[in-house]
Design a protein around this motif. Structure first.
Motif, PDB file in Angstrom:
ATOM      1  N   SER A   1     -29.024 -52.567  20.895  1.00  0.00           N
ATOM      2  CA  SER A   1     -29.032 -51.130  21.177  1.00  0.00           C
ATOM      3  C   SER A   1     -29.801 -50.322  20.134  1.00  0.00           C
ATOM      4  O   SER A   1     -30.199 -49.189  20.398  1.00  0.00           O
ATOM      5  CB  SER A   1     -27.589 -50.621  21.262  1.00  0.00           C
ATOM      6  OG  SER A   1     -26.911 -50.889  20.037  1.00  0.00           O
ATOM      7  N   SER A   2     -30.073 -50.890  18.976  1.00  0.00           N
ATOM      8  CA  SER A   2     -30.848 -50.185  17.941  1.00  0.00           C
ATOM      9  C   SER A   2     -32.329 -50.525  17.985  1.00  0.00           C
ATOM     10  O   SER A   2     -33.116 -50.025  17.204  1.00  0.00           O
ATOM     11  CB  SER A   2     -30.287 -50.531  16.560  1.00  0.00           C
ATOM     12  OG  SER A   2     -30.470 -51.917  16.290  1.00  0.00           O
ATOM     13  N   GLY A   3     -32.720 -51.380  18.923  1.00  0.00           N
ATOM     14  CA  GLY A   3     -34.130 -51.765  19.034  1.00  0.00           C
ATOM     15  C   GLY A   3     -34.480 -52.981  18.219  1.00  0.00           C
ATOM     16  O   GLY A   3     -35.639 -53.412  18.216  1.00  0.00           O
TER      17      GLY A   3
ATOM     18  N   PHE B   1     -24.985 -48.273  26.780  1.00  0.00           N
ATOM     19  CA  PHE B   1     -26.257 -48.929  26.455  1.00  0.00           C
ATOM     20  C   PHE B   1     -26.028 -49.970  25.363  1.00  0.00           C
ATOM     21  O   PHE B   1     -25.458 -49.668  24.302  1.00  0.00           O
ATOM     22  CB  PHE B   1     -27.280 -47.873  26.002  1.00  0.00           C
ATOM     23  CG  PHE B   1     -28.607 -48.462  25.599  1.00  0.00           C
ATOM     24  CD1 PHE B   1     -29.417 -49.041  26.553  1.00  0.00           C
ATOM     25  CD2 PHE B   1     -29.026 -48.453  24.280  1.00  0.00           C
ATOM     26  CE1 PHE B   1     -30.646 -49.575  26.198  1.00  0.00           C
ATOM     27  CE2 PHE B   1     -30.234 -48.985  23.920  1.00  0.00           C
ATOM     28  CZ  PHE B   1     -31.058 -49.554  24.887  1.00  0.00           C
TER      29      PHE B   1
ATOM     30  N   ARG C   1     -32.471 -52.555  31.267  1.00  0.00           N
ATOM     31  CA  ARG C   1     -31.367 -52.103  30.406  1.00  0.00           C
ATOM     32  C   ARG C   1     -30.208 -53.107  30.449  1.00  0.00           C
ATOM     33  O   ARG C   1     -29.878 -53.635  31.516  1.00  0.00           O
ATOM     34  CB  ARG C   1     -30.897 -50.731  30.903  1.00  0.00           C
ATOM     35  CG  ARG C   1     -29.637 -50.181  30.201  1.00  0.00           C
ATOM     36  CD  ARG C   1     -29.190 -48.932  30.925  1.00  0.00           C
ATOM     37  NE  ARG C   1     -27.916 -48.414  30.425  1.00  0.00           N
ATOM     38  CZ  ARG C   1     -27.772 -47.323  29.682  1.00  0.00           C
ATOM     39  NH1 ARG C   1     -28.858 -46.626  29.333  1.00  0.00           N
ATOM     40  NH2 ARG C   1     -26.576 -46.915  29.285  1.00  0.00           N
TER      41      ARG C   1
ATOM     42  N   HIS D   1     -34.971 -46.654  28.627  1.00  0.00           N
ATOM     43  CA  HIS D   1     -33.710 -47.311  28.984  1.00  0.00           C
ATOM     44  C   HIS D   1     -32.551 -46.738  28.171  1.00  0.00           C
ATOM     45  O   HIS D   1     -31.415 -46.665  28.663  1.00  0.00           O
ATOM     46  CB  HIS D   1     -33.817 -48.820  28.729  1.00  0.00           C
ATOM     47  CG  HIS D   1     -34.705 -49.520  29.706  1.00  0.00           C
ATOM     48  ND1 HIS D   1     -34.486 -49.513  31.066  1.00  0.00           N
ATOM     49  CD2 HIS D   1     -35.853 -50.254  29.520  1.00  0.00           C
ATOM     50  CE1 HIS D   1     -35.419 -50.184  31.668  1.00  0.00           C
ATOM     51  NE2 HIS D   1     -36.266 -50.648  30.750  1.00  0.00           N
ATOM     52  N   GLN D   2     -32.833 -46.325  26.941  1.00  0.00           N
ATOM     53  CA  GLN D   2     -31.764 -45.788  26.098  1.00  0.00           C
ATOM     54  C   GLN D   2     -31.224 -44.475  26.657  1.00  0.00           C
ATOM     55  O   GLN D   2     -30.021 -44.190  26.589  1.00  0.00           O
ATOM     56  CB  GLN D   2     -32.307 -45.603  24.675  1.00  0.00           C
ATOM     57  CG  GLN D   2     -31.243 -45.234  23.630  1.00  0.00           C
ATOM     58  CD  GLN D   2     -31.847 -45.085  22.271  1.00  0.00           C
ATOM     59  OE1 GLN D   2     -32.942 -44.519  22.143  1.00  0.00           O
ATOM     60  NE2 GLN D   2     -31.172 -45.598  21.246  1.00  0.00           N
ATOM     61  N   GLN D   3     -32.102 -43.690  27.256  1.00  0.00           N
ATOM     62  CA  GLN D   3     -31.719 -42.355  27.718  1.00  0.00           C
ATOM     63  C   GLN D   3     -31.289 -42.330  29.178  1.00  0.00           C
ATOM     64  O   GLN D   3     -30.732 -41.346  29.627  1.00  0.00           O
ATOM     65  CB  GLN D   3     -32.891 -41.373  27.524  1.00  0.00           C
ATOM     66  CG  GLN D   3     -33.266 -41.169  26.057  1.00  0.00           C
ATOM     67  CD  GLN D   3     -34.468 -40.249  25.901  1.00  0.00           C
ATOM     68  OE1 GLN D   3     -35.119 -39.901  26.896  1.00  0.00           O
ATOM     69  NE2 GLN D   3     -34.769 -39.869  24.675  1.00  0.00           N
TER      70      GLN D   3
ATOM     71  N   SER E   1     -37.679 -49.984  18.768  1.00  0.00           N
ATOM     72  CA  SER E   1     -36.893 -48.769  19.007  1.00  0.00           C
ATOM     73  C   SER E   1     -37.770 -47.559  19.286  1.00  0.00           C
ATOM     74  O   SER E   1     -37.335 -46.606  19.922  1.00  0.00           O
ATOM     75  CB  SER E   1     -36.000 -48.495  17.795  1.00  0.00           C
ATOM     76  OG  SER E   1     -36.807 -48.333  16.614  1.00  0.00           O
TER      77      SER E   1
ATOM     78  N   PHE F   1     -38.313 -48.543  25.517  1.00  0.00           N
ATOM     79  CA  PHE F   1     -36.981 -48.637  24.921  1.00  0.00           C
ATOM     80  C   PHE F   1     -36.274 -47.286  25.031  1.00  0.00           C
ATOM     81  O   PHE F   1     -35.085 -47.190  25.377  1.00  0.00           O
ATOM     82  CB  PHE F   1     -37.106 -49.086  23.465  1.00  0.00           C
ATOM     83  CG  PHE F   1     -35.759 -49.226  22.773  1.00  0.00           C
ATOM     84  CD1 PHE F   1     -35.181 -48.163  22.080  1.00  0.00           C
ATOM     85  CD2 PHE F   1     -35.058 -50.426  22.864  1.00  0.00           C
ATOM     86  CE1 PHE F   1     -33.958 -48.322  21.482  1.00  0.00           C
ATOM     87  CE2 PHE F   1     -33.836 -50.571  22.252  1.00  0.00           C
ATOM     88  CZ  PHE F   1     -33.276 -49.516  21.564  1.00  0.00           C
TER      89      PHE F   1
END
Length: 903
Positions: A123-125, A183, A175, A147-149, A139, A144
């Motif tokens: 999740s932090s890339g 996420f 994701r 998908h994170q947002q 990240s 990335f």
């Protein structure tokens, strides 16, 4: 003189009338030719316009077909990648260990789909695992952040960011979510664009046609032009945004870099937002159209020249014929108009008598044009002639006999077939004679078309359209007179019912086209085995009947039956799809021994066929009294089984599997039982074979899967330490490809993980199902479900097949277990199987363990697990919780068996 003048005056108006008539004929002729010329050129103009419109429409259809086909192909490639990502998501919570994660990534890596690299970031890339060179921190990349947002399980396709995935030009990402839907990272695939551009139907692309894939903003991701396998740069001058999800339109030349107008079709892929676009070059279509137009214009010019020549010749002929037309006399004017316009031939003949008053000949007084045409002569060749002048020999005598009989009776009607060597060829004629005074009036009508229709209808009603053999309708009409003929000469006759065993597997696995071709080949083989006096009939489906006439002995019938069975055992080469094997079962009834009428013989042959199939495949059987009772028993069992399926009379019991050394519970097998309303609890031996033969095993198997997974869910909810449960699956459940979707649906519905489910198939089912079964087994194993081979050693063992299918567990049949400690060779063979299985990374389960001695032998041989009455009989689901909570399932007095010495 006056008389001459009078005559002259009467002739002048006639000449003027002829002259005016000729002028009228010429004028009409010229007008007709001008109209024909106008029709020719109008037709040419219309055909050219239609051709151009048709070619334009074909371009639209071709573009739409190409876009649709390429969209399906691209969707399949993306679906493979999506399935791999979904499989990773399914086990995501257990795969955070880098080693396990990288191993799983390499397993789901699909080079055939163009996937070169697979990687996972948290999740932090930060990169967790990858199968190739990948930037350790993603990240800051757009995909990335996307998908994170944004929550959702869809895939994202984008251009590769420089330095992130250097080996690919396209990047597909998805994701990953934690158990609460948050996420938890992404999975990335580096895809070679050339693999996505590899279109399987490249023959449909012209030199200037193209296929391209656009992203959601209309920018090209990859482009193929013509049949060139290399990727090309985009043809659109600027981003092309599709106005709808699917459509076809014409795009002007200024929109393309090569200034060529095209018909463009597009289709949006819902799962990725990509747009597949196919373009068909207009210039290629116009070139083909111009060639067609030149040909049509050349034909029109040639036709015009021919019409002009015909006009000149027609004018000359019209002037010549005008002089002859005025000399035609009105002979029998009213009668001729009525008769000559008819479609029937008409004659009037006069009877001629000799000096003794005996009828000796007939004179043709009149016939119309149709009548002369029907006998292949001109009208003037017939009128005034006698029969004996026109005909001789037997034909003349036959005509005189028919006409004489009509003179005596006053009426005669029949239908005759003209000689094939005559002027008309083989034509059917209807002839009716009616006496009129001293002569006869005869009408003749050509009924060839009607007779041809009747014969065609008769052929359709009596012929199987697939094989060309006679059908059941023909057989029911043929048998009664054939039986009467055999009875009249004290002869014999035999009916052979031939049924192709397991034919439905050909239709289910390879389609009805392959099944139809196999039936045609089978029909040809059957016809080649019988005499010209015998008959082969197709009753329908995969059933044939052979009628053997003039049978002298049963040995002759048995010999033909053996020939049929051997012929059907030869492989069938069907449509280039390889060789297919079927066998034939034959049931025989013999006249007069087994019946004196068609219905009885057919019924008894059917009963004999049932008896042959009951003995096994590839056999024949003569009818024997008493078979009717067996058939009724079989039908009653089938009806009861159908009722049991409808009323859900099946229950599940479970038999534990334990570790050989310690006796700890490590698994269980789900077994089905039939709770019969009258006979009580029935074991599988009472109904499984009938279910297999009738195909009802598919419905029973689906119910078993549903009940078993539902029970696992109940145990889970109760907080019990659930162990994997194996489910037996029949080979027939693989026919329709529904097994994997059923398992997935049940696991989702009852929230059961794949590691608690195992699938058992018999050795013969695994090795006889071909690529269809192998592919489905591989797909099920990808879900995380383990595969077990049941009853190993009872079928045709194939080590290469075991290695290729990557099975997890080998269950050795009870026949081997029962011989342990009894025969030294049994121990050697069992040990060889265990060593082989361990070499293939498979666990070994011994079935049918019933004694302490067998258990000791298995411990010494290194067997992993045991199952049998010594551990536990199959128990109801309500009794399993107590067994799950025990540390050792060996009998209490034998608890010391956990540690075994080398004695």
């Amino acid at each position: 003189m006056l008389k001459g003048i009078s005559i002259l005056r009467t002739r002048q108006p006639g000449k003027r009338l002829v002259a005016s008539g000729n002028a009228g004929v010429v004028a009409v002729w010229m007008m007709a030719l001008i109209c024909l010329l106008a029709v020719v050129w109008q037709f040419t103009r219309i055909s050219l316009a239609e051709e151009k419109a048709m070619r334009a429409e074909r371009s639209r259809e071709k573009a739409a077909v190409l876009a649709r086909a390429y969209a399906r192909q691209l969707s399949r490639s993306l679906d493979q990648i999506e399935q791999a990502a979904q499989g990773l998501q399914y086990d995501w919570e257990e795969l955070h260990t880098p080693d396990l994660l990288e191993r799983r990534l390499r397993r789901i890596l699909r080079p055939s789909a163009g996937v070169r690299i697979a990687a996972v970031a948290d999740s932090s890339g930060r990169l967790l695992a990858a199968t190739g060179l990948v930037e350790p921190d993603v990240s800051g990349t757009p995909f990335f952040i996307h998908h994170q947002q944004r929550a959702g399980n869809g895939i994202l396709i984008s251009r590769s960011t420089s330095g992130v995935l250097p080996e690919a030009n396209l990047l597909i990402s998805r994701r990953l979510e934690s158990g609460d839907g948050g996420f938890d990272g992404i999975v990335m695939f580096a895809v070679d664009p050339a693999s996505l551009a590899d279109f399987s139907d490249e023959s449909g692309l012209g030199h200037n046609d193209f296929l391209t894939v656009l992203d959601s903003a209309g920018a090209p991701l990859l482009t193929r032009v013509g049949a060139d396998p290399r990727l090309a740069s985009g043809l659109f001058r600027q981003a092309y945004v599709a106005p709808a999800d699917i459509g076809v339109t014409r795009v002007e030349s200024r929109a393309f870099t090569d200034d060529a107008a095209r018909t463009v079709a597009w289709q949006r892929l819902p799962q990725s937002g990509l747009v597949v676009v196919a373009g068909i070059a207009e210039r290629d279509m116009l070139l083909a159209y111009q060639h067609f137009a030149n040909q049509r214009i050349a034909v029109a010019v040639a036709g015009s020249l021919l019409l002009a020549l015909a006009a000149a010749m027609g004018m000359r002929i019209a002037m010549r014929r005008a002089g002859r037309e005025r000399r035609l006399a009105e002979v029998h004017k009213t009668y001729s108009i009525a008769v000559d316009a008819a479609n029937e031939g008409f004659y009037t003949v006069q009877a001629l008598y000799d000096a003794d008053g005996n009828l000796c000949d007939f004179l043709i007084e009149y016939c119309n044009e149709r009548g002369a045409e029907l006998v292949g002569r001109a009208k003037h060749e017939l009128v005034g002639k006698r029969f004996l002048e026109l005909y001789s020999g037997s034909h003349a005598q036959q005509l005189l006999a028919v006409f004489s009989a009509a003179m005596e009776s006053g009426y005669h009607e029949d239908e005759i077939l003209a000689s094939a060597h005559g002027p008309l060829g083989a034509r059917w004629l209807s002839r009716r004679l009616v006496r009129s005074g001293a002569g006869l009036a005869m009408t003749v009508r050509d009924i060839s078309e009607r007779r041809a229709q009747e014969q065609a209808l008769s052929h359709m009603a009596n012929t199987d359209p697939l094989t060309g053999l006679p059908n059941r309708h023909w057989l029911m009409a043929f048998l009664p007179p054939a039986i009467e003929a055999a009875n009249a000469c004290n002869g014999g006759m035999a009916l052979l019912f031939v049924d192709l065993d397991d034919f439905r597997h050909i239709n289910d696995s390879f389609g009805h086209g392959a099944g139809d071709e196999l039936l045609r080949q089978a029909a040809a083989r059957l016809k080649s085995l019988v005499r010209a006096s015998d008959h082969v009939v197709r009753l329908g489906g995969d059933e044939f009947t052979v009628v053997l006439q003039k049978v002298q002995a049963s040995d002759d019938v048995a010999r033909v039956s053996r020939l049929i069975i051997r012929a059907m055992q030869e492989p069938f080469d069907v449509n280039g799809q390889g060789q297919h094997l079927v066998e034939a079962s034959v049931g025989i009834s013999v006249f007069p021994r087994d019946g004196g009428d068609a219905d009885t013989l057919l019924k008894h042959a059917d009963l004999a066929l049932y008896a042959a199939k009951a003995e096994g495949k590839g056999r024949f059987s003569f009818y024997q009294p008493g078979l009717s009772d067996k058939l009724m028993n079989r039908l009653g069992k089938e009806q009861a089984l159908r009722r049991a399926i409808a009323q859900d009379e099946f229950i599940m019991v479970y038999q534990p599997r334990v570790e050989t050394m310690g006796g700890a519970l490590c698994g269980m097998e789900a077994l089905v039982r039939w709770m019969h309303p009258e006979r009580g609890l029935l074991p599988p031996e009472e109904f499984i074979q009938v279910a297999e033969d009738t195909g009802m095993i598919r419905e029973i198997g689906s119910a078993v899967i549903e009940k078993t997974i539902a029970q696992i869910s109940v145990w889970q909810d109760a907080g019990l330490p659930v162990v994997p449960v194996s489910i037996n699956v029949s080979a027939l459940q693989f026919d329709e490809g529904h097994l994997r979707p059923l398992l997935v649906a049940c696991m989702r519905r009852y929230r059961v993980n794949a590691d608690l489910i195992e699938i058992e198939i018999t050795e013969s089912s695994m090795l006889g199902g071909g690529d269809l079964v192998s592919g489905q087994l591989a797909a099920i194993r990808e879900l995380g479900i383990k595969l077990l081979i049941d009853d190993f050693g009872t079928g045709y063992s194939s080590l290469s097949q075991l290695q290729r299918l990557e099975m997890d567990v080998l269950k050795i049949d009870r026949a081997f277990t029962s011989q342990l400690r009894k025969e030294s060779s049994a121990n050697v063979l069992f040990n060889a199987i265990v060593v082989m299985a361990h070499a293939l990374d498979m666990r070994v389960v011994a079935e049918g363990v019933e004694t302490l001695e067998q258990l000791r032998a298995l411990q010494l041989l290194g067997c992993d697990e045991v199952q049998g009455f010594y551990v536990s009989r199959p128990v109801a689901a309500s009794e399993m919780p107590a067994l799950m909570q025990r540390e050792c399932l060996f009998p209490p007095q034998r608890a010391g068996l956990r540690l075994v010495s080398g004695d």
